[in-house]
Design an enzyme around this catalytic site. Structure first.
Site, short mmCIF file in Angstrom:
data_model
loop_
_atom_site.label_atom_id
_atom_site.label_comp_id
_atom_site.label_asym_id
_atom_site.label_seq_id
_atom_site.Cartn_x
_atom_site.Cartn_y
_atom_site.Cartn_z
CE LYS A 109 -4.05 -2.17 0.62
NZ LYS A 109 -3.66 -3.58 0.60
C1 LIG Z 1 -4.25 -4.68 0.16
C2 LIG Z 1 -3.44 -5.90 0.15
C3 LIG Z 1 -3.68 -6.93 -0.78
C4 LIG Z 1 -4.81 -6.88 -1.77
O1 LIG Z 1 -4.63 -5.89 -2.75
P1 LIG Z 1 -5.88 -5.37 -3.60
O2 LIG Z 1 -5.35 -4.24 -4.40
O3 LIG Z 1 -6.92 -4.95 -2.61
O4 LIG Z 1 -6.33 -6.52 -4.44
C5 LIG Z 1 -2.83 -8.03 -0.77
N1 LIG Z 1 -1.84 -8.14 0.14
C6 LIG Z 1 -1.59 -7.18 1.04
C7 LIG Z 1 -0.50 -7.38 2.03
C8 LIG Z 1 -2.36 -6.03 1.07
O5 LIG Z 1 -2.10 -5.08 1.99
#
Ligand SMILES: *Cc1c(COP(=O)(O)O)cnc(C)c1O
Length: 495
Positions: A109
């Protein structure tokens, strides 16, 4: 460039969409066209730095000037713990693990949420308004911390995060409740992630709430993965990975790669699809889920059914039954027919299900191959990969790794695979230790220490320090009173 709503009701400059979040008709903003990538240019950038490449990709969407956008990217990624920002770790059999885990909060993120606040500020300056932006976000674990880390002390912004009580990992919770900054707030919601996300969507849709926030001087916006300003920085790392492998001679000219992405809200994998539409030679997109496998079923059958038991797993950031960004993918798949998208999304909110026409399914399946991993299979992958390669994966990354293996054995497709790593294993020390040793250590810091001794890997400083930091946010609310929690917070924030 302009962006338009998937539901047909709004078209605005891309930079304004960063401030607005969701479209006024409830839809998501998508680019009016996909700007082509110049691969030679991308290759040259990738050889210079990740930030140069990111600045190039941002400049294809946002009218801010390439130099300024590269500078913005440099400042966004300055806090990463490795000079190459996004290392590509080679594994046997033509696989590359793209590590998106080196930012301040140790999850992918950060890739977008270090850029978004800077874009927000640039947009406010360009618009020349007196507006202050209130960012509201629901988190399944990683978004909340990454968004607060990004927006902390950014002038003219405030951020408030809702997380499902008991729905996030303990380290994730501690990262959030110890967050500093005068413009940050956090509150638990009784329920699961979908409850928190639905609650936030309702606040955005509520005229009373918007009026109350406005009269306190704040315009609500979203940092959730539906924000167009998050999508573009995510496209950049797929372009980078391809260009870097090309520049390093690991790929031949025009050679296609597959990408395997651990998926929740469908934002990360959607960015890979956008990179493909912009000309990056990506073959199959492999959509990896945990036991909340609503997407696996959807890509196999064409019908989406959120009405199913919700499983709490060791990959909590993928514990999602309503994948918001899928709407953007459907919009492209149905030939940008916004009436069709509106009908599906209405059915989803009224009945929890919708189905796409049978003739849409083959084209979808040609692009996306989906499968899922059980908790036992995920633990097995963590153990196997560590024992055979000495590489420690977090549970989300392990889900992708396991589904990558399933894809290859089901299809025989041996093209190079970029497997996306989305979190550092020390965010989930109990589960990772349990996967390796079969023993459960309840206290997370004790588990982290044991994991470190067992594997010879370092506990990241961002995790180690959590043990000493004071808890600054201890609120809990019901879904119906989330608005009150935000307004109380706004009463405390200085503008
Ligand atoms: C948010 C997240 C995901 C999923 O990503 P999306 O874009 O919501 O599909 C997978 N792994 C981690 C560690 C995340 O923080």
């Amino acid at each position: 460039m302009k962006v338009q709503s998937t539901r047909g009701g709004q078209e605005i400059p891309a930079l304004n969409a960063v401030l607005q979040g969701i479209a006024s008709d409830g839809g998501l903003f998508v680019p009016e066209t996909f700007p082509p990538i110049d691969l030679d240019e991308a290759k040259q950038c990738a050889e210079k730095s990740y930030s140069d490449l990111c600045g190039y990709v941002l400049s294809l969407f946002f009218d801010l000037g390439r130099e300024d956008l590269s500078a913005l990217a440099r400042s966004a990624y300055a806090g990463f713990d490795t000079p190459d920002t996004v290392p590509l770790r080679p594994l046997p059999e033509n696989e590359y693990v793209m590590e998106l885990t080196h930012g301040p909060t140790l999850a992918f993120k950060d890739m977008a949420l270090q850029v978004l606040p800077r874009l927000t500020q640039a947009a406010l300056e360009k618009e020349d308004t007196e507006e202050n932006i209130l960012v509201l976000t629901a988190t399944s674990g990683d978004t909340g911390k990454a968004a607060m880390a990004g927006f902390m002390d950014v002038s003219r912004t405030a951020i408030f995060v809702f997380y499902p009580d008991k729905g996030v990992a303990e380290m994730q919770r501690l990262q959030m409740v110890t967050q500093k900054g005068d413009n940050t707030g956090v509150c638990a919601v009784r329920g699961n992630f979908d409850d928190a996300q639905t609650g936030v969507k309702r606040l955005f849709a509520s005229p009373q709430f918007r009026d109350a926030a406005r009269s306190a001087g704040w315009t609500p916006s979203s940092a959730n993965s539906i924000n167009f300003g998050r999508l573009v920085p995510q496209i950049a790392y797929y372009v980078y990975a391809y260009a870097k492998l090309l520049a390093d001679g690991k790929l031949g000219d025009g050679e296609t790669v597959n990408c395997c992405v651990p998926t929740g809200n469908f934002g990360n994998i959607l960015a890979a699809y956008y990179a493909r539409r912009m000309g990056i030679p990506i073959g199959r997109l492999v959509c990896a889920s945990n036991s909340n496998n609503v997407l696996t079923d959807f890509f196999r059958s064409g019908s989406y059914n959120a009405g199913r038991p919700f499983h709490k797993t060791m990959s909590p950031s993928m514990d999602i039954l309503i994948s918001s960004n899928l709407e953007r993918f459907l919009y492209e798949m149905c030939g940008r027919d916004s009436a069709m998208v509106r009908a599906w999304m209405q059915a989803l909110s009224e009945t929890g299900t919708y189905a796409v026409p049978a003739d849409m399914l083959p084209a979808m399946q040609e692009l996306i191959w989906a499968d899922w991993l059980s908790e036992e299979e995920t633990a097995q992958i963590i153990r196997d990969v560590f024992n055979s390669l000495g590489y420690l994966m977090d549970p989300h990354t392990a889900v992708a790794q396991g589904v990558c293996l399933k894809y290859r054995s089901a299809t025989g497709d041996r093209r190079p695979m970029i497997t996306v790593s989305t979190a550092n294993p020390y965010k989930f020390p109990q589960d990772v230790l349990h996967a390796l040793t079969d023993s459960w250590v309840e206290e997370p810091f004790a588990a982290a220490r044991e994991l470190s001794e067992l594997t010879g890997t370092q506990i990241p400083p961002q995790i180690a320090e959590l043990q000493q930091l004071p808890v600054l946010h201890d609120g809990v609310t019901d879904r119906d009173t989330m608005g009150d929690a935000v307004l109380r917070f706004l009463g405390r924030v200085k503008k």
